[in-house]
Design a protein around this motif. Structure first.
Motif, PDB file in Angstrom:
ATOM      1  N   MET A 100       0.749  -1.292  -0.131  1.00  0.00           N
ATOM      2  CA  MET A 100       0.033   0.090  -0.216  1.00  0.00           C
ATOM      3  C   MET A 100       0.900   1.123  -0.015  1.00  0.00           C
ATOM      4  N   ARG A 101       0.478   2.218  -0.689  1.00  0.00           N
ATOM      5  CA  ARG A 101       1.152   3.426  -0.853  1.00  0.00           C
ATOM      6  C   ARG A 101       0.136   4.703  -0.463  1.00  0.00           C
ATOM      7  N   GLU A 102       0.592   5.513   0.067  1.00  0.00           N
ATOM      8  CA  GLU A 102      -0.187   6.636   0.244  1.00  0.00           C
ATOM      9  C   GLU A 102      -0.036   7.525  -1.082  1.00  0.00           C
ATOM     10  N   LEU A 103      -1.104   8.303  -1.547  1.00  0.00           N
ATOM     11  CA  LEU A 103      -0.976   9.256  -2.798  1.00  0.00           C
ATOM     12  C   LEU A 103      -1.169  10.677  -2.324  1.00  0.00           C
ATOM     13  N   ASP A 104      -0.704  11.443  -2.868  1.00  0.00           N
ATOM     14  CA  ASP A 104      -0.646  12.996  -2.941  1.00  0.00           C
ATOM     15  C   ASP A 104      -1.635  13.208  -3.966  1.00  0.00           C
ATOM     16  N   GLY A 141      -0.518  12.160  -7.401  1.00  0.00           N
ATOM     17  CA  GLY A 141      -0.582  10.541  -7.520  1.00  0.00           C
ATOM     18  C   GLY A 141      -2.093  10.171  -7.576  1.00  0.00           C
ATOM     19  N   TRP A 198      -5.261   6.221  -0.896  1.00  0.00           N
ATOM     20  CA  TRP A 198      -4.291   4.930  -1.004  1.00  0.00           C
ATOM     21  C   TRP A 198      -4.370   4.222  -2.096  1.00  0.00           C
ATOM     22  N   ALA A 213      -2.982   0.364  -4.374  1.00  0.00           N
ATOM     23  CA  ALA A 213      -2.208  -0.882  -4.392  1.00  0.00           C
ATOM     24  C   ALA A 213      -2.468  -1.491  -5.688  1.00  0.00           C
ATOM     25  N   THR A 273      -7.802   1.486  -5.639  1.00  0.00           N
ATOM     26  CA  THR A 273      -7.636   2.781  -5.187  1.00  0.00           C
ATOM     27  C   THR A 273      -8.858   3.162  -3.978  1.00  0.00           C
TER      28      THR A 273
END
Length: 250
Positions: free
Chosen positions: A1-5, A8, A30, A32, A36
């Motif tokens: 998981m990555r957090e989006l700005d 993004g 977020w 993956a 989303t």
């Protein structure tokens, strides 16, 4: 998981994220794989102060574990909208009584004339609020329209006496995309192509400006309406369920 700005999130390849989500209301997001999850503020009539909602989109193989990861990160939504295919994977803390499933549909192509509906005259009925309400109130399960200030235009079909037999609204999403809402026909006048004509006219109006995209939401069990929209060129982008968290099924 990555957090989006913000950049993004804007770069995610999903038309619902581009044409439906109000970027100004997004608080976190977020991603993956192809999934989303977007957290955004809501300010509806029945929502508590500071209420947040989550929107979960993408294939179940990616979305199911992403929902679990976001729940583990402490997200606490008041409401959840999620792909129907991931409804059973909603984390226990967010369990809700699902609504009727609904399709989010879109088109970029002006509709061709559609049978008998091509001969139906559609007129501007913006400002005829009381008459529009008569049509909407005559159908118990009316579509969501939103506040009057959100509506760009109302179109409708008149009967021989000038009364309205069918109506529909066009709303602009924050990015300029046109969204059809409140397509309703008086009982006793269905099956004549009136709603089809209104929908086609609203779609053409929606595509004239903004992003060149028109969208709508329709319950999956409303087969007649789904077939009409498909004939007008709409295609399903997502099939979703929604509900308030903390309200599990009986």
């Amino acid at each position: 998981m990555r957090e989006l700005d913000a950049a993004g999130l804007a770069g995610r390849d999903d038309p619902m994220l581009r044409h439906h989500v109000d970027a100004a209301g997004v608080t976190r997001a977020w991603a993956a794989g192809g999934a989303t999850v977007v957290e955004h503020a809501v300010a509806w009539g029945d929502s508590p102060p500071g209420a947040l909602a989550l929107l979960g989109l993408g294939p179940a193989a990616d979305l199911d574990p992403l929902l679990a990861a976001v729940a583990g990160a402490g997200a606490d939504p008041w409401r959840l909208v999620v792909e129907q295919t991931s409804a059973d994977a909603v984390p226990a803390a967010w369990r809700f009584a699902p609504s009727h499933a609904w399709h989010w549909m879109l088109t970029r192509t002006p509709p061709a004339p559609d049978g008998a509906a091509a001969d139906v005259e559609v007129v501007e009925v913006t400002g005829r609020t009381a008459e529009v309400d008569v049509v909407l109130d005559a159908v118990q399960r009316t579509s969501f329209v939103g506040g009057a200030s959100a509506v760009e235009t109302w179109l409708g079909v008149e009967g021989p006496d000038g009364g309205l037999l069918a109506v529909g609204a066009l709303v602009r999403r924050p990015d300029g995309t046109g969204q059809l809402r409140g397509i309703t026909t008086l009982p006793g006048h269905t099956g004549r192509g009136l709603a089809t004509a209104v929908s086609a006219a609203l779609t053409r109006r929606a595509l004239e400006h903004g992003t060149g995209v028109a969208t709508l939401g329709v319950f999956t069990d409303n087969g007649r309406a789904v077939r009409v929209y498909e004939r007008l060129g709409y295609r399903v982008g997502h099939t979703l369920v929604a509900g308030r968290t903390g309200e599990p099924s009986a």
